[in-house]
Design a protein around this motif. Structure first.
Motif, PDB file in Angstrom:
ATOM      1  N   LYS A 196       0.896  -1.127  -0.041  1.00  0.00           N
ATOM      2  CA  LYS A 196      -0.015  -0.051   0.135  1.00  0.00           C
ATOM      3  C   LYS A 196       0.984   1.301  -0.082  1.00  0.00           C
ATOM      4  O   LYS A 196       0.593   2.327  -0.799  1.00  0.00           O
ATOM      5  CB  LYS A 196      -0.882   0.016   1.236  1.00  0.00           C
ATOM      6  CG  LYS A 196      -1.748   1.115   1.199  1.00  0.00           C
ATOM      7  CD  LYS A 196      -2.698   1.012   2.771  1.00  0.00           C
ATOM      8  CE  LYS A 196      -3.629  -0.294   2.759  1.00  0.00           C
ATOM      9  NZ  LYS A 196      -4.382   0.001   3.870  1.00  0.00           N
ATOM     10  N   ILE A 197       1.924   1.232   0.926  1.00  0.00           N
ATOM     11  CA  ILE A 197       2.873   2.560   1.107  1.00  0.00           C
ATOM     12  C   ILE A 197       3.665   2.628  -0.640  1.00  0.00           C
ATOM     13  O   ILE A 197       3.771   3.541  -0.949  1.00  0.00           O
ATOM     14  CB  ILE A 197       3.720   2.347   1.968  1.00  0.00           C
ATOM     15  CG1 ILE A 197       3.140   2.136   3.298  1.00  0.00           C
ATOM     16  CG2 ILE A 197       4.848   3.436   1.988  1.00  0.00           C
ATOM     17  CD1 ILE A 197       4.149   1.948   4.505  1.00  0.00           C
ATOM     18  N   GLU A 198       4.016   1.484  -1.141  1.00  0.00           N
ATOM     19  CA  GLU A 198       4.641   1.676  -2.604  1.00  0.00           C
ATOM     20  C   GLU A 198       3.536   2.132  -3.541  1.00  0.00           C
ATOM     21  O   GLU A 198       4.087   2.892  -4.333  1.00  0.00           O
ATOM     22  CB  GLU A 198       4.984   0.316  -2.757  1.00  0.00           C
ATOM     23  CG  GLU A 198       6.184  -0.374  -1.963  1.00  0.00           C
ATOM     24  CD  GLU A 198       6.736  -1.616  -2.285  1.00  0.00           C
ATOM     25  OE1 GLU A 198       5.868  -2.400  -3.170  1.00  0.00           O
ATOM     26  OE2 GLU A 198       7.782  -2.454  -1.861  1.00  0.00           O
ATOM     27  N   ARG A 199       2.560   1.650  -3.370  1.00  0.00           N
ATOM     28  CA  ARG A 199       1.633   2.189  -4.361  1.00  0.00           C
ATOM     29  C   ARG A 199       1.387   3.907  -4.447  1.00  0.00           C
ATOM     30  O   ARG A 199       1.277   4.444  -5.186  1.00  0.00           O
ATOM     31  CB  ARG A 199       0.203   1.707  -4.337  1.00  0.00           C
ATOM     32  CG  ARG A 199       0.141   0.189  -4.921  1.00  0.00           C
ATOM     33  CD  ARG A 199      -1.265  -0.293  -5.012  1.00  0.00           C
ATOM     34  NE  ARG A 199      -2.032  -0.554  -3.653  1.00  0.00           N
ATOM     35  CZ  ARG A 199      -1.979  -1.790  -3.084  1.00  0.00           C
ATOM     36  NH1 ARG A 199      -1.261  -2.645  -3.458  1.00  0.00           N
ATOM     37  NH2 ARG A 199      -2.583  -1.614  -2.060  1.00  0.00           N
ATOM     38  N   SER A 200       1.345   4.200  -2.925  1.00  0.00           N
ATOM     39  CA  SER A 200       1.096   5.536  -2.469  1.00  0.00           C
ATOM     40  C   SER A 200       2.262   6.302  -3.079  1.00  0.00           C
ATOM     41  O   SER A 200       2.224   7.559  -3.513  1.00  0.00           O
ATOM     42  CB  SER A 200       0.908   5.659  -1.005  1.00  0.00           C
ATOM     43  OG  SER A 200      -0.358   5.145  -0.543  1.00  0.00           O
ATOM     44  N   CYS A 201       3.633   5.557  -2.582  1.00  0.00           N
ATOM     45  CA  CYS A 201       4.792   6.554  -3.123  1.00  0.00           C
ATOM     46  C   CYS A 201       4.471   6.813  -4.775  1.00  0.00           C
ATOM     47  O   CYS A 201       5.217   7.520  -5.167  1.00  0.00           O
ATOM     48  CB  CYS A 201       5.885   5.730  -2.810  1.00  0.00           C
ATOM     49  SG  CYS A 201       6.134   5.977  -0.820  1.00  0.00           S
ATOM     50  N   ALA A 202       4.384   5.745  -5.433  1.00  0.00           N
ATOM     51  CA  ALA A 202       4.290   5.541  -6.637  1.00  0.00           C
ATOM     52  C   ALA A 202       3.330   6.633  -7.204  1.00  0.00           C
ATOM     53  O   ALA A 202       3.710   7.298  -8.359  1.00  0.00           O
ATOM     54  CB  ALA A 202       3.960   4.307  -7.338  1.00  0.00           C
ATOM     55  N   ARG A 203       2.168   6.797  -6.742  1.00  0.00           N
ATOM     56  CA  ARG A 203       1.382   7.885  -7.044  1.00  0.00           C
ATOM     57  C   ARG A 203       1.784   9.157  -6.716  1.00  0.00           C
ATOM     58  O   ARG A 203       1.676  10.250  -7.438  1.00  0.00           O
ATOM     59  CB  ARG A 203      -0.295   7.889  -6.346  1.00  0.00           C
ATOM     60  CG  ARG A 203      -0.772   6.494  -6.730  1.00  0.00           C
ATOM     61  CD  ARG A 203      -2.299   6.735  -6.482  1.00  0.00           C
ATOM     62  NE  ARG A 203      -2.412   6.465  -4.914  1.00  0.00           N
ATOM     63  CZ  ARG A 203      -2.477   5.230  -4.420  1.00  0.00           C
ATOM     64  NH1 ARG A 203      -2.559   4.277  -5.074  1.00  0.00           N
ATOM     65  NH2 ARG A 203      -2.853   5.250  -3.263  1.00  0.00           N
ATOM     66  N   VAL A 204       2.477   9.297  -5.637  1.00  0.00           N
ATOM     67  CA  VAL A 204       3.028  10.693  -5.324  1.00  0.00           C
ATOM     68  C   VAL A 204       4.115  10.933  -6.193  1.00  0.00           C
ATOM     69  O   VAL A 204       4.465  12.043  -6.744  1.00  0.00           O
ATOM     70  CB  VAL A 204       3.786  10.573  -3.808  1.00  0.00           C
ATOM     71  CG1 VAL A 204       4.557  11.832  -3.718  1.00  0.00           C
ATOM     72  CG2 VAL A 204       2.604  10.501  -2.872  1.00  0.00           C
ATOM     73  N   ARG A 205       5.278  10.077  -6.709  1.00  0.00           N
ATOM     74  CA  ARG A 205       6.247  10.100  -7.901  1.00  0.00           C
ATOM     75  C   ARG A 205       5.743  10.702  -8.884  1.00  0.00           C
ATOM     76  O   ARG A 205       6.064  11.573  -9.586  1.00  0.00           O
ATOM     77  CB  ARG A 205       7.128   9.162  -7.652  1.00  0.00           C
ATOM     78  CG  ARG A 205       7.884   8.867  -6.568  1.00  0.00           C
ATOM     79  CD  ARG A 205       8.911   7.785  -6.907  1.00  0.00           C
ATOM     80  NE  ARG A 205       8.329   6.419  -7.092  1.00  0.00           N
ATOM     81  CZ  ARG A 205       8.454   5.730  -6.090  1.00  0.00           C
ATOM     82  NH1 ARG A 205       8.841   5.961  -4.901  1.00  0.00           N
ATOM     83  NH2 ARG A 205       7.955   4.511  -6.334  1.00  0.00           N
TER      84      ARG A 205
END
Length: 227
Positions: free
Chosen positions: A148-157
């Motif tokens: 979930k955190i990786e997906r959030s970081c991907a969206r942020v990037r």
């Protein structure tokens, strides 16, 4: 009527409604910005509303009173009997309506419990996203949280890249505009320099001409004196 025939009739009707340009389309319910169109729509729908109220009163033997204020503040009303009688019948019920409204606005214990549970769950998820309270999680839950955190970081990037691209594009456009502006300024400066050069040339030629005239006049005066 057989099922096949009913299906064919329904299919034909759908095709006619789909391809017939005269079929009325669904109107989007929102404020009409055009003032003239708004007034026309208000007049038509007000008449339709009053007509429906009259039909309801006739069919069901009901007493109906409608009060409508237009956007310009004009009053329009409709009543099956005298409006004052309907208002007199309505006034004793206002206290009951206010009490029912207040009771409906008061939160119920079941709703409060559900909301408190949801708030606690969201706060727990938020702490876990921050890296707090991870001791109570198992390996599978930690893996899910990591994804979930990786997906959030991907969206942020991705959003950061989009913002950077927009910023770079805007700076490039500004640079092109500044370059064009500088080019126009250089052209104007060259034009001004050419004008100054022509003026200097004309002034130098005029000064030479005036000095030649002065010398000629001096020689003429000398010759006259000698004569």
């Amino acid at each position: 009527m057989s099922a096949r025939r009913a299906f064919l009739i329904l299919y034909t009707r759908v095709e006619i409604e789909e391809y017939n340009p005269m079929v009325r389309s669904r109107i989007q319910i929102k404020k009409i910005e055009n003032i003239a169109a708004r007034q026309v729509t208000f007049s038509k729908r007000r008449r339709g509303l009053f007509k429906k109220a009259q039909e309801l009163s006739t069919l069901c033997d009901a007493q109906i009173g409608l009060i409508v204020f237009s956007s310009t503040g004009k009053l329009h009303n409709f009543s099956t009997t005298r409006m004052s009688q309907i208002i007199q019948r309505y006034m004793p019920h206002t206290n009951n309506l206010d009490h029912q409204l207040d009771a409906s606005l008061q939160p119920q214990p079941e709703d409060c419990a559900i909301l408190c549970k949801e708030v606690a769950e969201k706060n727990r998820e938020l702490r876990q996203m921050k890296g707090e309270g991870l001791e109570e999680l198992g390996i599978e839950e930690l893996a899910k949280l990591e994804k979930k955190i990786e997906r959030s970081c991907a969206r942020v990037r991705h959003m950061k890249d989009v913002k950077c691209e927009k910023l770079i594009t805007g700076l490039k456009q500004k640079g092109c505009k500044l370059a064009q502006h500088n080019k126009r300024l250089k052209e104007k400066m060259s034009e001004v320099a050419e004008v100054h050069t022509l003026e200097n040339q004309s002034s130098s030629s005029s000064s030479k001409h005036s000095s030649y005239l002065q010398n000629y006049n001096a020689k003429l005066d000398t010759s006259l004196k000698l004569a």
